[in-house]
Design a protein around this motif. Structure first.
Motif, PDB file in Angstrom:
ATOM      1  N   GLY A  30       7.077  -7.381 -10.134  1.00  0.00           N
ATOM      2  CA  GLY A  30       5.916  -7.937 -11.136  1.00  0.00           C
ATOM      3  C   GLY A  30       4.820  -7.612 -10.767  1.00  0.00           C
ATOM      4  N   GLU A  31       4.103  -8.275  -9.762  1.00  0.00           N
ATOM      5  CA  GLU A  31       2.927  -8.351  -9.279  1.00  0.00           C
ATOM      6  C   GLU A  31       2.490  -7.174  -8.720  1.00  0.00           C
ATOM      7  OE1 GLU A  31       1.558 -11.542  -6.602  1.00  0.00           O
ATOM      8  OE2 GLU A  31       3.317 -12.883  -7.569  1.00  0.00           O
ATOM      9  N   TRP A  32       3.585  -6.414  -7.834  1.00  0.00           N
ATOM     10  CA  TRP A  32       3.202  -5.196  -7.312  1.00  0.00           C
ATOM     11  C   TRP A  32       3.265  -3.879  -8.095  1.00  0.00           C
ATOM     12  CZ3 TRP A  32       5.233  -5.778  -1.496  1.00  0.00           C
ATOM     13  CH2 TRP A  32       4.642  -6.808  -0.895  1.00  0.00           C
ATOM     14  N   GLY A  33       4.207  -4.066  -9.298  1.00  0.00           N
ATOM     15  CA  GLY A  33       4.576  -3.012 -10.197  1.00  0.00           C
ATOM     16  C   GLY A  33       5.525  -1.959  -9.624  1.00  0.00           C
ATOM     17  N   PHE A  34       6.404  -2.471  -8.748  1.00  0.00           N
ATOM     18  CA  PHE A  34       7.434  -1.319  -7.991  1.00  0.00           C
ATOM     19  C   PHE A  34       8.469  -1.128  -9.067  1.00  0.00           C
ATOM     20  CE2 PHE A  34      11.165  -0.675  -5.370  1.00  0.00           C
ATOM     21  CZ  PHE A  34      10.743   0.627  -4.763  1.00  0.00           C
ATOM     22  N   GLU A  35       8.584  -0.004  -9.228  1.00  0.00           N
ATOM     23  CA  GLU A  35       9.706   0.452 -10.041  1.00  0.00           C
ATOM     24  C   GLU A  35      10.938   1.241  -9.538  1.00  0.00           C
ATOM     25  OE1 GLU A  35       7.936   2.443 -13.235  1.00  0.00           O
ATOM     26  OE2 GLU A  35       6.808   1.182 -14.065  1.00  0.00           O
ATOM     27  N   GLY A  36      11.079   1.423  -8.234  1.00  0.00           N
ATOM     28  CA  GLY A  36      11.981   1.954  -7.295  1.00  0.00           C
ATOM     29  C   GLY A  36      13.099   1.293  -7.131  1.00  0.00           C
ATOM     30  N   LEU A  37      13.976   1.733  -6.000  1.00  0.00           N
ATOM     31  CA  LEU A  37      15.372   1.192  -5.949  1.00  0.00           C
ATOM     32  C   LEU A  37      15.010   0.132  -4.796  1.00  0.00           C
ATOM     33  CD1 LEU A  37      17.705   4.050  -5.883  1.00  0.00           C
ATOM     34  CD2 LEU A  37      17.051   2.589  -7.639  1.00  0.00           C
ATOM     35  N   VAL A  38      15.717  -1.066  -4.775  1.00  0.00           N
ATOM     36  CA  VAL A  38      15.781  -2.151  -3.766  1.00  0.00           C
ATOM     37  C   VAL A  38      17.218  -2.061  -3.468  1.00  0.00           C
ATOM     38  CG1 VAL A  38      15.332  -4.478  -3.192  1.00  0.00           C
ATOM     39  CG2 VAL A  38      13.927  -3.483  -4.938  1.00  0.00           C
TER      40      VAL A  38
ATOM     41  N   SER B  25      11.968  -9.707  -8.429  1.00  0.00           N
ATOM     42  CA  SER B  25      11.439  -9.333  -9.910  1.00  0.00           C
ATOM     43  C   SER B  25      10.110  -9.950  -9.821  1.00  0.00           C
ATOM     44  CB  SER B  25      12.426 -10.044 -10.778  1.00  0.00           C
ATOM     45  OG  SER B  25      13.531  -9.281 -10.760  1.00  0.00           O
ATOM     46  N   GLY B  26       9.992 -11.034  -9.094  1.00  0.00           N
ATOM     47  CA  GLY B  26       8.494 -11.743  -9.400  1.00  0.00           C
ATOM     48  C   GLY B  26       7.249 -10.896  -8.456  1.00  0.00           C
ATOM     49  N   LEU B  27       7.395 -10.820  -7.261  1.00  0.00           N
ATOM     50  CA  LEU B  27       6.472 -10.190  -6.387  1.00  0.00           C
ATOM     51  C   LEU B  27       6.557  -8.715  -6.520  1.00  0.00           C
ATOM     52  CD1 LEU B  27       4.370 -10.800  -4.186  1.00  0.00           C
ATOM     53  CD2 LEU B  27       5.963 -10.733  -2.456  1.00  0.00           C
ATOM     54  N   LEU B  28       7.717  -8.225  -5.961  1.00  0.00           N
ATOM     55  CA  LEU B  28       7.895  -6.993  -5.675  1.00  0.00           C
ATOM     56  C   LEU B  28       7.689  -5.881  -6.992  1.00  0.00           C
ATOM     57  CD1 LEU B  28       8.490  -4.546  -3.541  1.00  0.00           C
ATOM     58  CD2 LEU B  28      10.852  -4.805  -4.092  1.00  0.00           C
TER      59      LEU B  28
ATOM     60  N   GLU C 136       0.929  -1.249  -0.010  1.00  0.00           N
ATOM     61  CA  GLU C 136       0.035  -0.095  -0.182  1.00  0.00           C
ATOM     62  C   GLU C 136       0.953   1.299   0.049  1.00  0.00           C
ATOM     63  OE1 GLU C 136      -3.360  -0.092  -0.596  1.00  0.00           O
ATOM     64  OE2 GLU C 136      -3.140  -2.179  -0.475  1.00  0.00           O
ATOM     65  N   ILE C 137       1.871   1.363   0.695  1.00  0.00           N
ATOM     66  CA  ILE C 137       2.471   2.488   0.648  1.00  0.00           C
ATOM     67  C   ILE C 137       3.642   2.557  -0.491  1.00  0.00           C
ATOM     68  CG2 ILE C 137       4.810   3.325   1.738  1.00  0.00           C
ATOM     69  CD1 ILE C 137       3.908   1.930   4.638  1.00  0.00           C
ATOM     70  N   LEU C 138       3.790   1.608  -1.149  1.00  0.00           N
ATOM     71  CA  LEU C 138       4.752   1.791  -2.143  1.00  0.00           C
ATOM     72  C   LEU C 138       3.949   2.350  -3.571  1.00  0.00           C
ATOM     73  CD1 LEU C 138       6.787  -1.472  -2.358  1.00  0.00           C
ATOM     74  CD2 LEU C 138       7.694   1.021  -1.888  1.00  0.00           C
ATOM     75  N   ARG C 139       2.418   2.126  -3.643  1.00  0.00           N
ATOM     76  CA  ARG C 139       1.625   2.510  -4.252  1.00  0.00           C
ATOM     77  C   ARG C 139       1.400   4.150  -4.441  1.00  0.00           C
ATOM     78  NH1 ARG C 139      -3.847  -1.399  -3.416  1.00  0.00           N
ATOM     79  NH2 ARG C 139      -2.908  -3.160  -4.579  1.00  0.00           N
ATOM     80  N   GLN C 140       1.878   5.025  -3.367  1.00  0.00           N
ATOM     81  CA  GLN C 140       1.615   6.326  -3.034  1.00  0.00           C
ATOM     82  C   GLN C 140       3.123   6.888  -2.797  1.00  0.00           C
ATOM     83  OE1 GLN C 140      -0.874   7.108   0.296  1.00  0.00           O
ATOM     84  NE2 GLN C 140      -0.824   5.028   0.542  1.00  0.00           N
TER      85      GLN C 140
END
Length: 378
Positions: free
Chosen positions: A298-306, A293-296, A260-264
């Motif tokens: 792929g599924e969640w659509g996160f494009e930021g830094l890990v 790459s799969g969950l974070l 939820e936080i990563l969406r905003q």
């Protein structure tokens, strides 16, 4: 008596030999460490800078990282209590500014300057910075009050950090609190004392407001420890840790604040070293393509830094860390954190260079990570 003296001499010789081996072994370690440093510093600069931008390194004295920073062989530094102990704010600020001047003089992008200032028991730059109350103190307040106070705390902490030269805070913790006795071996993680609350909605609300406060002062936040350490019994600082909870249960609880936080929010994500059976039972999350790459992504659509948790931790360092650091890059991790013992940067960089020479680095994954780092700098 003669026989006794001769037997004593014979028995003493192995002890003398063993005693002599200690300084020889230490000298050997010193020699190989210097040789490794020489090899890394002598590598082609273009190659060193491409991989170096993926490392954030801790240090004891500024000389440990000055040449790495000036040559672009690291992307960031981690400052903590050992750098601040006995120093004034001005002294620490000047040291960070000196390293940034080295970057500017070399025509390189600024260093990421990271710190661990969560509030509460993890406030590694306090002193000289003031200690803030933990975010968990806000959980029992009315929603509008806790949001306001969390935002104020983030802004206040952000102002202190940016004044010092820190650009990235490894906070907030969004692992959930599960009420259970702490494991006797948990001397480092202590998630139950650092977590905001057991309710994902409350954690999301407070953490989001805190991040907004940090951002108003120009400091980036980091959600940790993906994909959640709240249920994990073992301490990843010392040993392998495993979570056996089903994926649908995790999705409703532990993963909800991250998602939820990563969406905003443009916050970074810190990948933990725990093995999450529901995602990948063979690899720690920080090395798992299925998790990153799969969950974070792929599924969640996160494009930021890990960023990884510290690679000096026993959960990964004692388990073929050379292959592990390559697996992290191939999984889609962007930043490799070597904070406890920054000298481990050299063997880890050698591992990456050896993998590059053997064609073991996945070019598409590396190119994507390079692009994310470039976008963040601009």
């Amino acid at each position: 008596m003669r026989r006794g003296r001769e037997a004593s001499r014979r028995q003493g010789r192995p002890l003398v030999a063993l005693w002599c081996c200690v300084p020889l072994a230490l000298a050997g370690d010193w020699f190989w460490a210097r040789l490794r440093e020489h090899r890394v510093m002598s590598m082609p600069l273009e190659l060193g800078q491409r991989y170096g931008q993926h490392f954030i390194v801790g240090y004891e004295s500024v000389g440990d990282v000055a040449s790495l920073a000036a040559r672009g062989l690291i992307g960031g530094i981690f400052v903590t209590h050992r750098n601040a102990a006995g120093w004034s704010l001005e002294q620490l600020r000047d040291e960070i500014a000196h390293l940034q001047r080295l970057r500017r003089d070399a025509g390189l992008p600024p260093l990421i300057v990271a710190a661990d200032q969560e509030g509460g028991i993890v406030s590694h730059l306090s002193p000289p910075l003031p200690v803030h109350a933990p975010l968990s103190d806000l959980a029992g307040l009315p929603p509008d009050v806790r949001r306001t106070k969390a935002r104020e705390m983030g802004a206040e902490l952000g102002a202190e950090l940016v004044d010092l030269g820190v650009t990235l805070d490894f906070a907030p913790v969004v692992d959930l609190r599960f009420e259970r006795p702490a494991a006797s071996t948990d001397n480092g993680s202590r998630i139950a004392r650092r977590a905001i609350d057991s309710d994902p909605a409350v954690v999301t609300e407070i953490a989001t407001a805190f991040i907004q406060g940090l951002q108003t002062k120009g400091v980036s936040a980091t959600l940790k420890h993906f994909p959640g350490l709240g249920r994990v019994q073992e301490d990843t600082h010392a040993e392998r840790a495993r979570l056996a909870t089903r994926a649908d249960d995790l999705a409703r609880s532990d993963w909800a604040p991250f998602r939820e936080i990563l969406r905003q929010s443009p916050a970074l994500v810190m990948a933990s070293h725990a093995i999450i059976d529901a995602i990948d039972p063979l690899h720690p999350a920080s090395q798992s393509k299925a998790a990153i790459s799969g969950l974070l992504r792929g599924e969640w659509g996160f494009e930021g830094l890990v960023v990884t948790d510290d690679l000096d931790m026993g959960a990964v360092y004692r388990h073929d860390i050379c292959s592990g650091v390559v697996a992290s890059l191939n999984a889609g991790v962007d930043l490799l954190l070597v904070s406890y013992d920054g000298r481990q940067y050299y063997p880890l960089m050698e591992c990456v260079l050896a993998a590059d020479a053997k064609g073991q680095i996945e070019r598409q994954m590396l190119a994507g990570s390079d692009a994310r780092l470039h976008a963040r700098r601009n």
